[in-house]
Each structure stands twice: as C-alpha cells, then as structure tokens.
Design an enzyme around this catalytic site. Structure first.
Site, PDB file in Angstrom:
ATOM      1  N   TYR A 170      11.645  69.368  29.743  1.00 44.22           N
ATOM      2  CA  TYR A 170      11.941  68.336  30.725  1.00 44.22           C
ATOM      3  C   TYR A 170      12.334  68.899  32.087  1.00 44.22           C
ATOM      4  O   TYR A 170      12.616  68.173  33.010  1.00 44.22           O
ATOM      5  CB  TYR A 170      13.102  67.499  30.180  1.00 44.22           C
ATOM      6  CG  TYR A 170      12.956  66.029  30.471  1.00 44.22           C
ATOM      7  CD1 TYR A 170      12.297  65.207  29.586  1.00 44.22           C
ATOM      8  CD2 TYR A 170      13.470  65.472  31.627  1.00 44.22           C
ATOM      9  CE1 TYR A 170      12.148  63.864  29.846  1.00 44.22           C
ATOM     10  CE2 TYR A 170      13.322  64.129  31.893  1.00 44.22           C
ATOM     11  CZ  TYR A 170      12.667  63.330  31.002  1.00 44.22           C
ATOM     12  OH  TYR A 170      12.518  61.999  31.252  1.00 44.22           O
ATOM     13  N   LYS A 217      12.232  68.558  15.526  1.00 35.85           N
ATOM     14  CA  LYS A 217      10.930  68.827  14.907  1.00 35.85           C
ATOM     15  C   LYS A 217      10.956  70.302  14.483  1.00 35.85           C
ATOM     16  O   LYS A 217      10.064  71.092  14.830  1.00 35.85           O
ATOM     17  CB  LYS A 217       9.812  68.528  15.924  1.00 35.85           C
ATOM     18  CG  LYS A 217       8.441  68.467  15.326  1.00 35.85           C
ATOM     19  CD  LYS A 217       8.125  67.151  14.662  1.00 35.85           C
ATOM     20  CE  LYS A 217       6.790  67.224  13.951  1.00 35.85           C
ATOM     21  NZ  LYS A 217       6.496  66.050  13.129  1.00 35.85           N
ATOM     22  N   ASP A 227       9.856  62.222  13.985  1.00 40.64           N
ATOM     23  CA  ASP A 227       8.906  61.122  13.726  1.00 40.64           C
ATOM     24  C   ASP A 227       9.459  60.193  12.646  1.00 40.64           C
ATOM     25  O   ASP A 227       9.376  58.967  12.750  1.00 40.64           O
ATOM     26  CB  ASP A 227       7.507  61.639  13.373  1.00 40.64           C
ATOM     27  CG  ASP A 227       7.493  62.927  12.588  1.00 40.64           C
ATOM     28  OD1 ASP A 227       8.540  63.605  12.546  1.00 40.64           O
ATOM     29  OD2 ASP A 227       6.462  63.262  11.990  1.00 40.64           O
ATOM     30  N   ASP A 268      15.133  61.135  25.541  1.00 40.87           N
ATOM     31  CA  ASP A 268      14.559  60.237  26.548  1.00 40.87           C
ATOM     32  C   ASP A 268      13.788  59.118  25.844  1.00 40.87           C
ATOM     33  O   ASP A 268      13.963  57.932  26.135  1.00 40.87           O
ATOM     34  CB  ASP A 268      13.624  61.056  27.445  1.00 40.87           C
ATOM     35  CG  ASP A 268      12.988  60.224  28.537  1.00 40.87           C
ATOM     36  OD1 ASP A 268      13.709  59.429  29.149  1.00 40.87           O
ATOM     37  OD2 ASP A 268      11.779  60.370  28.766  1.00 40.87           O
TER      38      ASP A 268
END
Ligand code: NAD
Length: 360
Positions: free
Chosen positions: A124, A191, A224, A248
């Site tokens: 980011y 992840k 996910d 975000d």
C-alpha cells in the site's frame, strides 16, 4: 479548556460533510479552536502538492486532526495524500469500529466489529515500478536470477513489504485496545499459506504477541475464508487485526454489514498524533449536492472528543446520531429503504437534527 484541533475539509463532498460534523461537535459544548488547513485537489495547482508541509506541521503541533476525504486519481502518477499523511506522521494504527445501530437497515443483527488495520507498509506504500522501464527490467532479471521464477517482461511491479516490527506494534495495539474496551477476542486475517515471508511473518508475530495476553483470546483466519465468514456470521467476530491492504478491503466490507460507508467512522493513530477520518472517500458525485451522509464524520467527531478526554460529550454525540438513526425520519438516502426516496434528508438537515438532539 479549549482544544486546538486541525480541521481538513477535504475534497468532493468533504467540505459539506465536515461543516455538518463540525456543527455537531460544537453542539456538545466542548470548546474547540479549529485550525483549518486546506489540502487535496483544491491546493495542488497553487501549492504543487495535495499535502503541503503546513498541513503536516499543523497536525504535528496540535496532535489531533479531524480530516475530510482526499481524492486520489486512478490515472496519472499522483500518489495518495491519505497514505502519505499516515506514513509521514507514523499513524500506524487505523481503528474502524463497525457497529450496527438500531434502525439501520441491514441483513444482520448484533454486528459490533472493530477493524484494526496496519497503516504504514504492505503493498500500500506506493513503491512501484512501471512496466517497460529499465529499472523494472533490472528487478525482473534479479528476481529470475535469485529465485528461478519467471516474471513476464511487460509486467509492472508493486512491492509488498511486511516487517516484524510493524506487525508487532499493530497486533499489540489490537490487544491493548481489546483489553481497554472490554473486548474478548482478536482475530488476525492473512494469506500466510501463500505469502509465507510477508503474511507468514505477520501471523507468526501475531501468535507471539497474543501469547502475552492470556485474558484476550486469539485466533486467525486465511483472508478469503474470513471474508466469507464475515458475510455469513458477522456476529461471531469481535476485533480483527489485518495487514494494510486486507484491512482496507475488510473495512468497507464491515461498513457494508452495518449500513454502509455513511455510518462508518475511523481514526488513524500513532504514538504522537491522531487523525480522525471516515472510512469513505470523497464521494465525488455528491459534491455540492447536500446528499451525502455526514454521520460517519460525526461519529469520527465522537471518537475524537473521547480521545481529547471529553468522554461524556463524545458519548452524547454518538447517542444523538444513534437517536436520529433510530427515529429514521431525518436520514440521508443511504439509510432509506429506497435509494431514491424523495423524503431523504440532506446533509445539512441531518446536522440540524443531530444538533437539536444535543441541545434538547
Ligand atoms: P467513496 O467512499 O468516495 O464512494 C464509494 C461509494 O459510497 C459511492 O457510491 C459514494 O457515493 C458512496 N458514499 C461515500 N461516502 C458516502 C457518504 N458519506 N454518504 C453516502 N454515500 C457515500 O469511494 P471511491 O468512489 O472509491 O473513491 C472516491 C475517491 O475518494 C478516490 O479518489 C479515492 O482515492 C478517495 N478515497 C479517499 C479516502 C480518504 O480520504 N481516506 C478513502 C477512500 C477513498
């Protein structure tokens, strides 16, 4: 005692939303000496940047700011002034409470999630390499030589970095917040199964920090799966701690669970300064239309008042917003059953209603 606070009206619908929020904060009776600082697209031509140094200096000096949204164009090479502000002031923790107020139309009941997002690193930070540039080709060739992995020659690159230090302080922040606010569980999203050296480091660090907080339970979810579970059973979640990009995305998802961006406040906190800003952006299509919902920014005002030690006025401001929502008459289009409801209130009418509640 008067509190000096930097006020950044922002872009798009920002100025009218800020006007409404400012009126609501002032109606609590707390004496605020606003230090108004323009930033964003309106100052770029004049000052050559969307985030002039004077804005940073004002926040550094006042230590507290109420900030409207700043636009970042998708095209062109302009970097986000929002990201720059967080990084420059080392506002490492983004705190976004997502509470379902009675009266808000939602598919759910009992949602009360706090998103804690790491604010300073990850993919980011805008460290990027454009496709077809010599430096990009050099990096691609270095990666191929050192890993044996092939990257297409015409690829652009965005760097994702996750450090142990930044992970530790955001997870510690989440646990300290949970402890101070009677929260019972912290869930880390990641992840780590795929990105072992970045998200894996985040998870490993989170587990180590969690072992120091026996009074708050800890678990983790692959991002996910966490996204799906939040949509299916949001009432199961309490405090979420997330690396920057996932934070975000899940901030908007969690805002959607509790009625949308119009009621989703937030704060960017560091060891020195605190900048209160809503989750939403500049809602450009509502600029100057008196249509956008000012409640998110008003709720930021409530968070800001508590941060300033004005706990009772902060609680009263939140209660006034909640009462106007519960009553359901003077709310903007986004809180109505039909988005084109002709009885939807405007931004300034919502401000009138909240101010009236605070004064009654
Ligand atoms: P957005 O949050 O501005 O809008 C998303 C959707 O929500 C739009 O339909 C919008 O009309 C609606 N919406 C937003 N705020 C609302 C409100 N207060 N009341 C009612 N409806 C509201 O996001 P976007 O369109 O993706 O981004 C617009 C610009 O804002 C972009 O330039 C983006 O970079 C910037 N942005 C800034 C910040 C920030 O300043 N912290 C955050 C997010 C996006």
């Amino acid at each position: 005692m008067s509190h000096r606070v930097t006020l950044i009206p922002g872009d798009g619908a920002g100025p009218e939303l800020m006007d409404a929020a400012r009126r609501a904060v002032e109606a609590t009776g707390v004496d605020i000496d606003w230090d108004v600082q323009e930033a964003g697209q309106g100052v770029v031509d004049r000052e050559g940047t969307a985030l002039p140094l004077r804005v940073l200096e004002s926040i550094r000096s006042n230590r507290v700011a109420l900030k409207g949204p700043l636009t970042t164009a998708i095209r062109g090479d302009q970097r986000s002034a929002n990201v720059a502000l967080r990084v420059e002031l080392d506002l490492y923790a983004c705190l976004r409470p997502c509470r379902l107020y009675p009266g808000v139309r939602s598919r759910y009941e009992n949602v009360d999630i706090v998103v804690v997002r790491e604010n300073t690193e990850n993919s980011y930070t805008g460290i990027e390499f454009e496709h077809d540039e010599p430096t990009t080709a050099e990096i691609i060739s270095f990666i191929e030589r050192s890993t044996g992995q092939h990257i297409r020659e015409d690829a652009g690159l965005s760097i994702k970095s996750v450090s142990e230090g930044a992970s530790e302080r955001i997870v510690r922040f989440a646990f300290e917040y949970a402890r101070a606010n009677g929260r019972r569980r912290v869930t880390a999203g990641h992840k780590a199964n795929i990105m072992k050296f970045s998200d894996g480091l985040f998870l490993e660090t989170a587990r180590r920090v969690a072992s120091e907080y026996a009074d708050v339970s800890f678990d983790d979810r692959i991002i996910d799966n966490l996204t799906m579970q939040l949509v299916q059973r949001p009432e199961d979640y309490d405090v979420l701690v997330l690396p920057n990009l996932y934070g975000d995305i899940l901030s908007d998802l969690c805002a959607g669970l509790v009625g949308g961006l119009g009621v989703a406040p937030g704060a960017n906190l560091g060891d020195g300064c605190a900048v209160f800003e809503a989750t939403h952006g500049s809602a450009l299509k509502y600029r100057g239309t008196n249509r956008a919902n000012p409640m998110a920014l008003m709720l930021c005002g409530a968070m800001m008042l508590r941060h300033l030690g004005e706990v009772d006025p902060g609680d009263r401001l939140e209660a006034a917003v909640a009462a106007v929502i519960a009553e359901g008459r003077t709310v903007t289009y986004d809180l109505k059953a039909a988005r084109d409801d002709p009885d939807a209130a405007g931004t300034s009418q919502v401000a009138d209603a909240v101010v009236e509640r605070l004064r009654s």
